[in-house]
Motif scaffolding. Structure first.
Motif, PDB file in Angstrom:
ATOM      1  N   GLU A   1       4.717 -47.356 -23.503  1.00 10.38           N
ATOM      2  CA  GLU A   1       5.614 -48.157 -22.659  1.00 10.38           C
ATOM      3  C   GLU A   1       7.024 -48.186 -23.234  1.00 10.38           C
ATOM      4  O   GLU A   1       8.004 -48.033 -22.494  1.00 10.38           O
ATOM      5  CB  GLU A   1       5.076 -49.586 -22.499  1.00 10.38           C
ATOM      6  N   VAL A   2       7.143 -48.366 -24.535  1.00 12.19           N
ATOM      7  CA  VAL A   2       8.469 -48.394 -25.163  1.00 12.19           C
ATOM      8  C   VAL A   2       9.149 -47.033 -25.025  1.00 12.19           C
ATOM      9  O   VAL A   2      10.352 -46.955 -24.759  1.00 12.19           O
ATOM     10  CB  VAL A   2       8.361 -48.851 -26.636  1.00 12.19           C
ATOM     11  N   GLU A   3       8.393 -45.969 -25.170  1.00 12.93           N
ATOM     12  CA  GLU A   3       8.953 -44.632 -24.987  1.00 12.93           C
ATOM     13  C   GLU A   3       9.451 -44.461 -23.549  1.00 12.93           C
ATOM     14  O   GLU A   3      10.536 -43.912 -23.320  1.00 12.93           O
ATOM     15  CB  GLU A   3       7.897 -43.578 -25.320  1.00 12.93           C
ATOM     16  N   ALA A   4       8.689 -44.957 -22.569  1.00 17.26           N
ATOM     17  CA  ALA A   4       9.107 -44.858 -21.171  1.00 17.26           C
ATOM     18  C   ALA A   4      10.376 -45.676 -20.924  1.00 17.26           C
ATOM     19  O   ALA A   4      11.262 -45.245 -20.172  1.00 17.26           O
ATOM     20  CB  ALA A   4       7.971 -45.326 -20.254  1.00 17.26           C
ATOM     21  N   VAL A   5      10.484 -46.852 -21.556  1.00 18.24           N
ATOM     22  CA  VAL A   5      11.713 -47.646 -21.446  1.00 18.24           C
ATOM     23  C   VAL A   5      12.905 -46.828 -21.923  1.00 18.24           C
ATOM     24  O   VAL A   5      13.949 -46.781 -21.259  1.00 18.24           O
ATOM     25  CB  VAL A   5      11.602 -48.962 -22.251  1.00 18.24           C
ATOM     26  N   ASP A   6      12.753 -46.155 -23.039  1.00 15.72           N
ATOM     27  CA  ASP A   6      13.833 -45.333 -23.587  1.00 15.72           C
ATOM     28  C   ASP A   6      14.214 -44.221 -22.622  1.00 15.72           C
ATOM     29  O   ASP A   6      15.400 -43.987 -22.349  1.00 15.72           O
ATOM     30  CB  ASP A   6      13.424 -44.761 -24.944  1.00 15.72           C
TER      31      ASP A   6
ATOM     32  N   GLN B   1      25.171 -40.594 -12.289  1.00 11.67           N
ATOM     33  CA  GLN B   1      26.338 -41.150 -11.614  1.00 11.67           C
ATOM     34  C   GLN B   1      26.003 -41.615 -10.197  1.00 11.67           C
ATOM     35  O   GLN B   1      26.827 -42.245  -9.540  1.00 11.67           O
ATOM     36  CB  GLN B   1      27.458 -40.093 -11.566  1.00 11.67           C
ATOM     37  N   ASP B   2      24.797 -41.314  -9.744  1.00 12.70           N
ATOM     38  CA  ASP B   2      24.366 -41.700  -8.399  1.00 12.70           C
ATOM     39  C   ASP B   2      23.941 -43.166  -8.422  1.00 12.70           C
ATOM     40  O   ASP B   2      22.962 -43.524  -9.092  1.00 12.70           O
ATOM     41  CB  ASP B   2      23.205 -40.812  -7.960  1.00 12.70           C
ATOM     42  N   PRO B   3      24.646 -44.050  -7.717  1.00 10.31           N
ATOM     43  CA  PRO B   3      24.333 -45.485  -7.791  1.00 10.31           C
ATOM     44  C   PRO B   3      22.942 -45.849  -7.289  1.00 10.31           C
ATOM     45  O   PRO B   3      22.298 -46.739  -7.847  1.00 10.31           O
ATOM     46  CB  PRO B   3      25.419 -46.156  -6.936  1.00 10.31           C
ATOM     47  N   THR B   4      22.455 -45.159  -6.271  1.00 11.89           N
ATOM     48  CA  THR B   4      21.118 -45.453  -5.754  1.00 11.89           C
ATOM     49  C   THR B   4      20.054 -45.038  -6.755  1.00 11.89           C
ATOM     50  O   THR B   4      19.096 -45.779  -7.018  1.00 11.89           O
ATOM     51  CB  THR B   4      20.897 -44.752  -4.400  1.00 11.89           C
ATOM     52  N   LEU B   5      20.220 -43.856  -7.342  1.00 14.85           N
ATOM     53  CA  LEU B   5      19.277 -43.402  -8.360  1.00 14.85           C
ATOM     54  C   LEU B   5      19.347 -44.304  -9.588  1.00 14.85           C
ATOM     55  O   LEU B   5      18.317 -44.656 -10.163  1.00 14.85           O
ATOM     56  CB  LEU B   5      19.564 -41.944  -8.748  1.00 14.85           C
ATOM     57  N   LYS B   6      20.549 -44.716  -9.982  1.00 16.16           N
ATOM     58  CA  LYS B   6      20.717 -45.621 -11.131  1.00 16.16           C
ATOM     59  C   LYS B   6      19.926 -46.911 -10.912  1.00 16.16           C
ATOM     60  O   LYS B   6      19.223 -47.389 -11.798  1.00 16.16           O
ATOM     61  CB  LYS B   6      22.198 -45.916 -11.352  1.00 16.16           C
ATOM     62  N   GLU B   7      20.039 -47.455  -9.694  1.00 13.72           N
ATOM     63  CA  GLU B   7      19.328 -48.692  -9.363  1.00 13.72           C
ATOM     64  C   GLU B   7      17.812 -48.485  -9.431  1.00 13.72           C
ATOM     65  O   GLU B   7      17.082 -49.319  -9.988  1.00 13.72           O
ATOM     66  CB  GLU B   7      19.742 -49.169  -7.976  1.00 13.72           C
ATOM     67  N   LEU B   8      17.338 -47.398  -8.882  1.00 15.48           N
ATOM     68  CA  LEU B   8      15.909 -47.083  -8.897  1.00 15.48           C
ATOM     69  C   LEU B   8      15.398 -46.915 -10.325  1.00 15.48           C
ATOM     70  O   LEU B   8      14.356 -47.474 -10.707  1.00 15.48           O
ATOM     71  CB  LEU B   8      15.647 -45.816  -8.082  1.00 15.48           C
ATOM     72  N   LEU B   9      16.120 -46.149 -11.130  1.00 19.62           N
ATOM     73  CA  LEU B   9      15.689 -45.907 -12.508  1.00 19.62           C
ATOM     74  C   LEU B   9      15.735 -47.191 -13.343  1.00 19.62           C
ATOM     75  O   LEU B   9      14.862 -47.413 -14.189  1.00 19.62           O
ATOM     76  CB  LEU B   9      16.552 -44.818 -13.143  1.00 19.62           C
ATOM     77  N   ALA B  10      16.724 -48.037 -13.094  1.00 15.17           N
ATOM     78  CA  ALA B  10      16.797 -49.319 -13.808  1.00 15.17           C
ATOM     79  C   ALA B  10      15.600 -50.194 -13.443  1.00 15.17           C
ATOM     80  O   ALA B  10      15.018 -50.869 -14.302  1.00 15.17           O
ATOM     81  CB  ALA B  10      18.112 -50.029 -13.497  1.00 15.17           C
ATOM     82  N   HIS B  11      15.222 -50.172 -12.161  1.00 13.09           N
ATOM     83  CA  HIS B  11      14.032 -50.910 -11.724  1.00 13.09           C
ATOM     84  C   HIS B  11      12.785 -50.395 -12.457  1.00 13.09           C
ATOM     85  O   HIS B  11      11.978 -51.182 -12.965  1.00 13.09           O
ATOM     86  CB  HIS B  11      13.858 -50.764 -10.210  1.00 13.09           C
ATOM     87  N   ASN B  12      12.644 -49.069 -12.512  1.00 12.57           N
ATOM     88  CA  ASN B  12      11.494 -48.480 -13.203  1.00 12.57           C
ATOM     89  C   ASN B  12      11.498 -48.836 -14.686  1.00 12.57           C
ATOM     90  O   ASN B  12      10.456 -49.160 -15.258  1.00 12.57           O
ATOM     91  CB  ASN B  12      11.485 -46.967 -13.019  1.00 12.57           C
ATOM     92  N   ARG B  13      12.673 -48.780 -15.322  1.00 10.85           N
ATOM     93  CA  ARG B  13      12.790 -49.159 -16.734  1.00 10.85           C
ATOM     94  C   ARG B  13      12.326 -50.589 -16.946  1.00 10.85           C
ATOM     95  O   ARG B  13      11.558 -50.888 -17.873  1.00 10.85           O
ATOM     96  CB  ARG B  13      14.249 -49.006 -17.183  1.00 10.85           C
ATOM     97  N   ASP B  14      12.775 -51.478 -16.073  1.00 12.33           N
ATOM     98  CA  ASP B  14      12.424 -52.888 -16.215  1.00 12.33           C
ATOM     99  C   ASP B  14      10.933 -53.130 -15.993  1.00 12.33           C
ATOM    100  O   ASP B  14      10.347 -54.023 -16.616  1.00 12.33           O
ATOM    101  CB  ASP B  14      13.273 -53.734 -15.275  1.00 12.33           C
ATOM    102  N   GLU B  15      10.306 -52.331 -15.148  1.00 13.58           N
ATOM    103  CA  GLU B  15       8.851 -52.412 -14.975  1.00 13.58           C
ATOM    104  C   GLU B  15       8.143 -52.020 -16.274  1.00 13.58           C
ATOM    105  O   GLU B  15       7.147 -52.643 -16.657  1.00 13.58           O
ATOM    106  CB  GLU B  15       8.390 -51.497 -13.835  1.00 13.58           C
TER     107      GLU B  15
END
Length: 116
Positions: A28-33, A43-57
């Motif tokens: 899980e920690v590796e996936a967060v990284d 630089q894509d704001p929609t992708l950034k938002e999606l990836l940040a959501h996944n990181r937070d999960e």
């Protein structure tokens, strides 16, 4: 390939479950990284938002696993109480614990007084 460093047949179910949890925590920690790096790089704001959501999960999953370890493996509870959710520096927190273990005289004694 096994994650066990000792023969599995010598480990009881609790030890195997702890190993499972520790390996899951590492994953899980590796996936967060990985997600965090992708958030920083895109630089894509929609992708950034999606990836940040996944990181937070993944952070949520790591915290859930950490809580399981706190409840099921000796020493986690005490150490987490020392270092988490405090405003003192991490090094000061360690010093506070070591000072209390040393006894009131600070010499590492058992703090049982004079035996004479």
């Amino acid at each position: 390939m096994s994650n066990y460093h000792e023969p599995m047949e010598l480990l009881d179910e609790k030890a195997r479950n702890i190993s499972r949890a520790l390996n899951s925590l590492k994953e899980e920690v590796e996936a967060v990284d990985w997600y965090n790096q992708r958030v920083a790089a895109t630089q894509d704001p929609t992708l950034k938002e999606l990836l940040a959501h996944n990181r937070d999960e993944e952070i949520e999953h790591a915290c859930m696993t950490l809580e399981w370890l706190r409840r099921n493996m000796d020493a986690w509870d005490e150490e987490l109480k020392t270092y988490l959710f405090t405003d003192v520096s991490i090094v000061e927190a360690e010093g506070t614990v070591e000072g209390s273990e040393a006894g009131s005289d600070g010499k590492g004694g058992l703090n049982i007084g004079d035996l004479k």
